[in-house]
Design an enzyme around this catalytic site. Structure first.
Site, PDB file in Angstrom:
ATOM      1  N   MET A  31       0.921  -1.152  -0.009  1.00  0.00           N
ATOM      2  CA  MET A  31       0.037   0.172   0.071  1.00  0.00           C
ATOM      3  C   MET A  31       1.032   1.236  -0.036  1.00  0.00           C
ATOM      4  O   MET A  31       0.394   2.496   0.488  1.00  0.00           O
ATOM      5  CB  MET A  31      -0.972  -0.009   1.223  1.00  0.00           C
ATOM      6  CG  MET A  31      -1.847  -1.243   1.263  1.00  0.00           C
ATOM      7  SD  MET A  31      -3.305  -0.934   2.185  1.00  0.00           S
ATOM      8  CE  MET A  31      -2.720  -0.640   3.897  1.00  0.00           C
ATOM      9  N   HIS A  35       9.314   1.326   3.432  1.00  0.00           N
ATOM     10  CA  HIS A  35      10.198   1.642   4.556  1.00  0.00           C
ATOM     11  C   HIS A  35      11.389   0.573   4.195  1.00  0.00           C
ATOM     12  O   HIS A  35      11.136  -0.324   3.335  1.00  0.00           O
ATOM     13  CB  HIS A  35       9.553   1.550   6.087  1.00  0.00           C
ATOM     14  CG  HIS A  35       8.814   0.378   6.029  1.00  0.00           C
ATOM     15  ND1 HIS A  35       9.071  -0.844   6.077  1.00  0.00           N
ATOM     16  CD2 HIS A  35       7.563   0.456   6.424  1.00  0.00           C
ATOM     17  CE1 HIS A  35       8.243  -1.537   6.489  1.00  0.00           C
ATOM     18  NE2 HIS A  35       6.956  -0.739   6.770  1.00  0.00           N
ATOM     19  N   GLY A  37      11.637  -2.278   5.661  1.00  0.00           N
ATOM     20  CA  GLY A  37      11.145  -3.632   5.706  1.00  0.00           C
ATOM     21  C   GLY A  37      10.826  -3.855   4.307  1.00  0.00           C
ATOM     22  O   GLY A  37      11.222  -4.898   3.755  1.00  0.00           O
ATOM     23  N   HIS A  38      10.150  -2.980   3.595  1.00  0.00           N
ATOM     24  CA  HIS A  38       9.806  -3.225   2.223  1.00  0.00           C
ATOM     25  C   HIS A  38      10.929  -3.424   1.183  1.00  0.00           C
ATOM     26  O   HIS A  38      11.031  -4.370   0.544  1.00  0.00           O
ATOM     27  CB  HIS A  38       8.824  -2.118   1.434  1.00  0.00           C
ATOM     28  CG  HIS A  38       7.589  -1.862   2.423  1.00  0.00           C
ATOM     29  ND1 HIS A  38       7.158  -0.974   2.921  1.00  0.00           N
ATOM     30  CD2 HIS A  38       6.552  -2.747   2.670  1.00  0.00           C
ATOM     31  CE1 HIS A  38       5.942  -0.858   3.554  1.00  0.00           C
ATOM     32  NE2 HIS A  38       5.448  -2.146   3.450  1.00  0.00           N
ATOM     33  N   GLY A 148       5.247 -10.316   3.788  1.00  0.00           N
ATOM     34  CA  GLY A 148       5.898 -10.182   4.949  1.00  0.00           C
ATOM     35  C   GLY A 148       5.528 -10.949   6.040  1.00  0.00           C
ATOM     36  O   GLY A 148       4.036 -10.801   6.180  1.00  0.00           O
ATOM     37  N   ASP A 151       2.609  -9.579   8.849  1.00  0.00           N
ATOM     38  CA  ASP A 151       1.138  -9.573   8.498  1.00  0.00           C
ATOM     39  C   ASP A 151       0.930 -11.170   8.404  1.00  0.00           C
ATOM     40  O   ASP A 151       0.310 -11.517   7.361  1.00  0.00           O
ATOM     41  CB  ASP A 151       0.778  -8.835   7.351  1.00  0.00           C
ATOM     42  CG  ASP A 151       1.086  -7.361   7.642  1.00  0.00           C
ATOM     43  OD1 ASP A 151       0.162  -6.754   8.333  1.00  0.00           O
ATOM     44  OD2 ASP A 151       1.970  -6.938   7.107  1.00  0.00           O
ATOM     45  N   ARG A 188       2.517   2.286   9.863  1.00  0.00           N
ATOM     46  CA  ARG A 188       1.611   3.276  10.828  1.00  0.00           C
ATOM     47  C   ARG A 188       2.530   3.656  11.916  1.00  0.00           C
ATOM     48  O   ARG A 188       2.270   4.499  12.990  1.00  0.00           O
ATOM     49  CB  ARG A 188       0.740   1.999  11.105  1.00  0.00           C
ATOM     50  CG  ARG A 188      -0.629   2.004  10.244  1.00  0.00           C
ATOM     51  CD  ARG A 188      -1.671   1.357  10.584  1.00  0.00           C
ATOM     52  NE  ARG A 188      -2.925   1.024  10.116  1.00  0.00           N
ATOM     53  CZ  ARG A 188      -3.001   0.291   9.048  1.00  0.00           C
ATOM     54  NH1 ARG A 188      -2.342  -0.976   8.944  1.00  0.00           N
ATOM     55  NH2 ARG A 188      -3.983   0.239   8.147  1.00  0.00           N
TER      56      ARG A 188
HETATM   57  P1  AMP Z   1       1.951  -2.815   3.745  1.00  0.00           P
HETATM   58  O1  AMP Z   1       3.053  -2.031   4.589  1.00  0.00           O
HETATM   59  O2  AMP Z   1       0.674  -3.157   4.500  1.00  0.00           O
HETATM   60  O3  AMP Z   1       1.724  -2.074   2.517  1.00  0.00           O
HETATM   61  O4  AMP Z   1       2.388  -4.191   3.301  1.00  0.00           O
HETATM   62  C1  AMP Z   1       3.258  -4.460   2.054  1.00  0.00           C
HETATM   63  C2  AMP Z   1       3.785  -5.916   2.328  1.00  0.00           C
HETATM   64  O5  AMP Z   1       5.026  -5.699   3.143  1.00  0.00           O
HETATM   65  C3  AMP Z   1       3.145  -6.959   3.260  1.00  0.00           C
HETATM   66  O6  AMP Z   1       3.364  -8.274   2.598  1.00  0.00           O
HETATM   67  C4  AMP Z   1       3.530  -6.819   4.683  1.00  0.00           C
HETATM   68  O7  AMP Z   1       3.658  -7.950   5.440  1.00  0.00           O
HETATM   69  C5  AMP Z   1       5.156  -6.528   4.128  1.00  0.00           C
HETATM   70  N1  AMP Z   1       5.634  -5.734   5.499  1.00  0.00           N
HETATM   71  C6  AMP Z   1       5.291  -4.698   6.134  1.00  0.00           C
HETATM   72  N2  AMP Z   1       6.189  -4.241   6.838  1.00  0.00           N
HETATM   73  C7  AMP Z   1       6.927  -5.225   7.132  1.00  0.00           C
HETATM   74  C8  AMP Z   1       8.246  -5.708   7.944  1.00  0.00           C
HETATM   75  N3  AMP Z   1       8.431  -4.524   8.994  1.00  0.00           N
HETATM   76  N4  AMP Z   1       8.888  -6.671   7.729  1.00  0.00           N
HETATM   77  C9  AMP Z   1       8.565  -7.582   6.712  1.00  0.00           C
HETATM   78  N5  AMP Z   1       7.442  -7.276   5.787  1.00  0.00           N
HETATM   79  C10 AMP Z   1       6.771  -6.186   5.900  1.00  0.00           C
END
Ligand code: AMP
Length: 283
Positions: A31, A35, A37-38, A148, A151, A188
């Site tokens: 979305m 960061h 992590g992504h 990731g 989630d 968030r």
């Molecule tokens: P989102 O941040 O909700 O857009 O998530 C996009 C993808 O990035 C999802 O598969 C999440 O599980 C993954 N993700 C988000 N934050 C992390 C993190 N800290 N470590 C690993 N994967 C992450």
């Protein structure tokens, strides 16, 4: 190289269909508000595919009416820079109207793994996730998609959808990327006040303590009760903290967990108005 920006489903499909058939396509759905992590997932995926597609779409159907759709961070220019640095070939960045044109009325729903954990607290959330991810898979036709474990429920639900609907792709999860103090990176986290930010690492620390105690043979129920109390003392409002089997996400309690049973402790808790989730696997 700057990634190609693709705005509509029609263009996305055309870009994909123009690729040579022998090229292996990797996809990472997000979305946005990207960061570190992504970035780590993108780097790993880059090593395992020939063409890398990132999607950035704040999907309205996965937000309940009272949730943070309007205030969800949107940082496309920064996302584009991060994507370029990670070797992304194409960013699919559609408008809501092209993904959900007027009259849209078809949804896909997983009906077992979505019953617990976040499911009851976020009505319609997983239906929105499975629907949009199926649409993304149909448009991008990836060979491989990464998610990731941050989630984890989302990943297990999507993996079940891929199995149940015979989708022709591999889906993999990568470990949660954390701050040095243990807080899981999340788009968030920027909502946290400085005071909340100093208290936030207690979430993962509490999960680690609970996991250690279950591994040492302590009962699941007393361990979870203790963990909930610890979090409440730190100022969290706990929505749930549960120990479930993996990958089917059935609640575990008495009788004692079998030693070879893969399990996960998952938590959702508010710090102020920010809802944080985290989990730890027990294998
Ligand atoms: P989102 O941040 O909700 O857009 O998530 C996009 C993808 O990035 C999802 O598969 C999440 O599980 C993954 N993700 C988000 N934050 C992390 C993190 N800290 N470590 C690993 N994967 C992450």
């Amino acid at each position: 190289m700057t990634p190609t920006i693709i705005k509509s489903p029609v263009e996305m499909r055309a870009w994909r269909r123009a690729l040579a058939p022998e090229l292996r396509v990797g996809m990472f759905p997000t979305m946005g508000a990207l960061h570190r992590g992504h970035a780590e997932l993108l780097h790993r995926l880059r090593e395992n595919c020939d063409r890398l597609v990132l999607s950035v779409f704040v999907n309205p159907t996965q937000f309940a009416p009272h949730e943070d759709l309007d205030r969800y961070p949107r940082t496309f220019d920064l996302d584009l820079r991060l994507a370029a640095a990670c070797g992304v070939d194409a960013i699919f960045f559609p408008d809501t109207q092209t993904m959900y044109p007027l009259g849209f009325s078809t949804y896909v729903e997983e009906t077992s793994l979505t019953q617990g954990l976040c499911g009851p607290f976020r009505p319609g959330h997983f239906r929105g996730v499975t629907t949009v991810v199926l649409k993304l898979f149909n448009l991008v036709e990836p060979h491989l998609a990464y998610f990731g474990l941050k989630d984890a429920q989302q990943f297990f639900v999507l993996r079940k959808m891929v199995l149940d609907l015979n989708l022709p792709l591999s889906i993999e999860a990568l470990p949660t990327v954390r701050e040095p103090d243990g807080l899981a990176l999340s788009s968030r986290n920027r909502y946290l006040s400085p005071d909340e930010r100093t208290r936030a690492p207690a979430l993962y620390a509490t999960l680690q303590t609970a996991a250690a105690s279950i591994i040492q043979g302590q009962g699941i129920e007393p361990t979870l009760t203790q963990a909930r109390t610890t979090l409440e003392q730190q100022g969290f409002k706990v929505q749930y903290i549960e120990c479930v089997s993996v990958p089917d996400l059935h609640p575990l309690g008495p009788p004692p967990r079998a030693e070879n049973q893969a399990a996960m402790i998952a938590v959702a808790a508010y710090l102020g108005s920010t809802r944080l989730i985290d989990n730890i696997l027990i294998s």
